[in-house]
Design a protein around this motif. Structure first.
Motif, PDB file in Angstrom:
ATOM      1  N   GLY A 239      -7.717 -11.220  -9.000  1.00 37.81           N
ATOM      2  CA  GLY A 239      -7.379  -9.852  -8.630  1.00 37.81           C
ATOM      3  C   GLY A 239      -5.930  -9.532  -8.914  1.00 37.81           C
ATOM      4  O   GLY A 239      -5.356  -8.594  -8.354  1.00 37.81           O
ATOM      5  N   SER A 240      -5.319 -10.311  -9.806  1.00 34.38           N
ATOM      6  CA  SER A 240      -3.910 -10.115 -10.134  1.00 34.38           C
ATOM      7  C   SER A 240      -3.612 -10.741 -11.487  1.00 34.38           C
ATOM      8  O   SER A 240      -4.185 -11.773 -11.848  1.00 34.38           O
ATOM      9  CB  SER A 240      -3.019 -10.770  -9.075  1.00 34.38           C
ATOM     10  OG  SER A 240      -1.654 -10.743  -9.465  1.00 34.38           O
ATOM     11  N   SER A 241      -2.695 -10.128 -12.223  1.00 35.25           N
ATOM     12  CA  SER A 241      -2.241 -10.682 -13.497  1.00 35.25           C
ATOM     13  C   SER A 241      -0.763 -11.032 -13.451  1.00 35.25           C
ATOM     14  O   SER A 241      -0.154 -11.323 -14.473  1.00 35.25           O
ATOM     15  CB  SER A 241      -2.488  -9.669 -14.623  1.00 35.25           C
ATOM     16  OG  SER A 241      -1.773  -8.460 -14.370  1.00 35.25           O
TER      17      SER A 241
ATOM     18  N   HIS B  23      -7.714 -13.612 -14.383  1.00 33.21           N
ATOM     19  CA  HIS B  23      -7.045 -12.491 -13.719  1.00 33.21           C
ATOM     20  C   HIS B  23      -8.046 -11.672 -12.888  1.00 33.21           C
ATOM     21  O   HIS B  23      -7.713 -11.221 -11.780  1.00 33.21           O
ATOM     22  CB  HIS B  23      -6.347 -11.607 -14.746  1.00 33.21           C
ATOM     23  CG  HIS B  23      -5.134 -12.244 -15.357  1.00 33.21           C
ATOM     24  ND1 HIS B  23      -4.490 -11.725 -16.460  1.00 33.21           N
ATOM     25  CD2 HIS B  23      -4.450 -13.367 -15.006  1.00 33.21           C
ATOM     26  CE1 HIS B  23      -3.459 -12.506 -16.767  1.00 33.21           C
ATOM     27  NE2 HIS B  23      -3.420 -13.496 -15.912  1.00 33.21           N
ATOM     28  N   ASP B  24      -9.248 -11.480 -13.401  1.00 34.13           N
ATOM     29  CA  ASP B  24     -10.283 -10.782 -12.633  1.00 34.13           C
ATOM     30  C   ASP B  24     -10.631 -11.571 -11.374  1.00 34.13           C
ATOM     31  O   ASP B  24     -10.866 -10.988 -10.302  1.00 34.13           O
ATOM     32  CB  ASP B  24     -11.527 -10.570 -13.482  1.00 34.13           C
ATOM     33  CG  ASP B  24     -11.341  -9.510 -14.561  1.00 34.13           C
ATOM     34  OD1 ASP B  24     -10.330  -8.784 -14.510  1.00 34.13           O
ATOM     35  OD2 ASP B  24     -12.197  -9.440 -15.464  1.00 34.13           O
TER      36      ASP B  24
ATOM     37  N   ARG C 113       0.749 -13.326 -11.114  1.00 31.11           N
ATOM     38  CA  ARG C 113       1.129 -14.560 -10.423  1.00 31.11           C
ATOM     39  C   ARG C 113       1.796 -15.542 -11.384  1.00 31.11           C
ATOM     40  O   ARG C 113       1.411 -15.663 -12.542  1.00 31.11           O
ATOM     41  CB  ARG C 113      -0.090 -15.215  -9.791  1.00 31.11           C
ATOM     42  CG  ARG C 113      -0.793 -14.374  -8.748  1.00 31.11           C
ATOM     43  CD  ARG C 113      -1.810 -15.216  -8.003  1.00 31.11           C
ATOM     44  NE  ARG C 113      -1.146 -16.183  -7.140  1.00 31.11           N
ATOM     45  CZ  ARG C 113      -0.975 -16.022  -5.832  1.00 31.11           C
ATOM     46  NH1 ARG C 113      -1.383 -14.918  -5.242  1.00 31.11           N
ATOM     47  NH2 ARG C 113      -0.373 -16.947  -5.120  1.00 31.11           N
TER      48      ARG C 113
ATOM     49  N   GLY D 160     -10.042 -13.522  -5.302  1.00 30.30           N
ATOM     50  CA  GLY D 160      -9.506 -12.337  -4.653  1.00 30.30           C
ATOM     51  C   GLY D 160      -8.194 -12.542  -3.938  1.00 30.30           C
ATOM     52  O   GLY D 160      -7.836 -11.747  -3.057  1.00 30.30           O
TER      53      GLY D 160
ATOM     54  N   ARG E 104      -5.233 -12.116  -4.996  1.00 30.76           N
ATOM     55  CA  ARG E 104      -4.266 -11.096  -5.411  1.00 30.76           C
ATOM     56  C   ARG E 104      -2.848 -11.669  -5.410  1.00 30.76           C
ATOM     57  O   ARG E 104      -2.603 -12.677  -6.055  1.00 30.76           O
ATOM     58  CB  ARG E 104      -4.399  -9.849  -4.537  1.00 30.76           C
ATOM     59  CG  ARG E 104      -5.787  -9.204  -4.632  1.00 30.76           C
ATOM     60  CD  ARG E 104      -5.877  -7.920  -3.856  1.00 30.76           C
ATOM     61  NE  ARG E 104      -7.224  -7.364  -3.932  1.00 30.76           N
ATOM     62  CZ  ARG E 104      -7.674  -6.609  -4.939  1.00 30.76           C
ATOM     63  NH1 ARG E 104      -6.852  -6.293  -5.930  1.00 30.76           N
ATOM     64  NH2 ARG E 104      -8.919  -6.168  -4.945  1.00 30.76           N
ATOM     65  N   ASP E 105      -1.926 -11.061  -4.671  1.00 33.12           N
ATOM     66  CA  ASP E 105      -0.542 -11.533  -4.667  1.00 33.12           C
ATOM     67  C   ASP E 105      -0.181 -12.236  -3.371  1.00 33.12           C
ATOM     68  O   ASP E 105       1.006 -12.395  -3.038  1.00 33.12           O
ATOM     69  CB  ASP E 105       0.413 -10.354  -4.926  1.00 33.12           C
ATOM     70  CG  ASP E 105       0.151  -9.722  -6.283  1.00 33.12           C
ATOM     71  OD1 ASP E 105      -0.043 -10.467  -7.255  1.00 33.12           O
ATOM     72  OD2 ASP E 105       0.119  -8.477  -6.356  1.00 33.12           O
ATOM     73  N   ASN E 106      -1.190 -12.668  -2.625  1.00 26.81           N
ATOM     74  CA  ASN E 106      -0.959 -13.392  -1.381  1.00 26.81           C
ATOM     75  C   ASN E 106      -0.581 -14.839  -1.657  1.00 26.81           C
ATOM     76  O   ASN E 106      -0.846 -15.369  -2.744  1.00 26.81           O
ATOM     77  CB  ASN E 106      -2.216 -13.339  -0.508  1.00 26.81           C
ATOM     78  CG  ASN E 106      -2.556 -11.922  -0.092  1.00 26.81           C
ATOM     79  OD1 ASN E 106      -1.709 -11.182   0.394  1.00 26.81           O
ATOM     80  ND2 ASN E 106      -3.817 -11.535  -0.313  1.00 26.81           N
TER      81      ASN E 106
END
Length: 280
Positions: free
Chosen positions: A230-232, A226-227, A234, A272, A274-276
């Motif tokens: 950059g998101s937990s 997750h680090d 997905r 990194g 994230r949610d992209n």
């Protein structure tokens, strides 16, 4: 392509924890078979010197070479008759692996293509009383062979060197019995993550059960992945890890390695993201 061979042909079932599908792959063994060679102790290379993976001739580290010496030691407590390969591996590899992280400057070594490559006396050298152990580090190429390179790798992972040697896989760490390692700038399914090497114990102690290994790895791998992302949140990328088998454990491979694994092949990096969307 590099294949990380399994200690046993077993793939652990997927576990569902919290909102994430945490999947645990087959059991991996450490790197390539060590080389063997005979030499008198005074002629052995010294720590920090470079050489090739099948001979003990010292080369300049600024020139093309395959192996770099991390330490030189002695093997004790072994029989006078020449031991079989498994006994020699158990004697040589654990101390070499203990040296690896210190030499590279990071505990992330097992998430990279930098591997231990150990030397010990051959049978004639053993009869002559030689008991030396030479610990080197090599970079493994996609064809499973030591890669010729220039420059030292000492403390290479202390700075920004991780991405240069990062392990990426074409197949699934959570499902495949063998993991094919590919260059991270090509299409792949999973990426080993920094801070994603989880200590499970010491090779001198009994190996934990699979359930114990999974319990230890789950929390740390989930956080590391997750680090990295950059998101937990997905659903198309999940934490996965690979545990050592019994033979690997006895040879010093006592870590679980964490991967960010996607549900489909992608190009680029998950770092990194994230949610992209997944990179194409």
């Amino acid at each position: 392509m590099t294949r990380v061979r399994l200690a046993v042909a077993i793939v652990l079932s997927a576990l569902t924890l919290s909102a994430c599908a945490i999947q645990v792959g087959g059991q991996a063994v450490p790197g390539p078979m060590p080389s063997t060679a005979s030499a008198s102790a005074p002629t052995l290379p010294k720590a920090g010197q470079c050489m090739n993976a099948y001979e003990l001739k010292v080369l300049q580290c600024t020139d093309s070479h395959e192996a770099e010496v991390m330490s030189v030691g002695e093997m004790t407590g072994l029989p006078s008759a020449y031991p079989d390969t498994q006994v020699l591996r158990k004697a040589a590899l654990p101390p070499c692996r203990q040296t690896l992280s210190e030499y590279l400057g990071s505990g992330d070594a097992d998430s990279t293509r930098l591997r231990v490559w150990a030397f010990w006396p051959n049978e004639q050298g053993w009869k002559d009383g030689q008991r030396w152990r030479l610990c080197t580090v090599v970079e493994i190429s996609p064809d499973e062979k030591p890669l010729a390179r220039k420059g030292s790798v000492k403390e290479i992972l202390k700075g920004n060197g991780f991405s240069t040697f990062q392990t990426c896989t074409q197949g699934s760490p959570s499902k495949d019995q063998e993991v094919k390692v590919v260059a991270c700038n090509t299409a792949h399914l999973a990426e080993a993550v920094p801070a994603g090497v989880v200590s499970l114990g010491k090779s001198s102690d009994p190996a934990p059960s699979k359930e114990q290994m999974n319990s230890i790895a789950n929390e740390k791998c989930t956080k590391a992945v997750h680090d990295y992302l950059g998101s937990s949140k997905r659903t198309d990328v999940f934490p996965a890890w690979r545990n050592p088998g019994s033979q690997a454990w006895s040879e010093g491979w006592t870590n679980a390695v964490c991967y960010a694994e996607a549900t489909k092949v992608f190009n680029g990096t998950l770092l990194g993201i994230r949610d992209n969307p997944l990179p194409n």
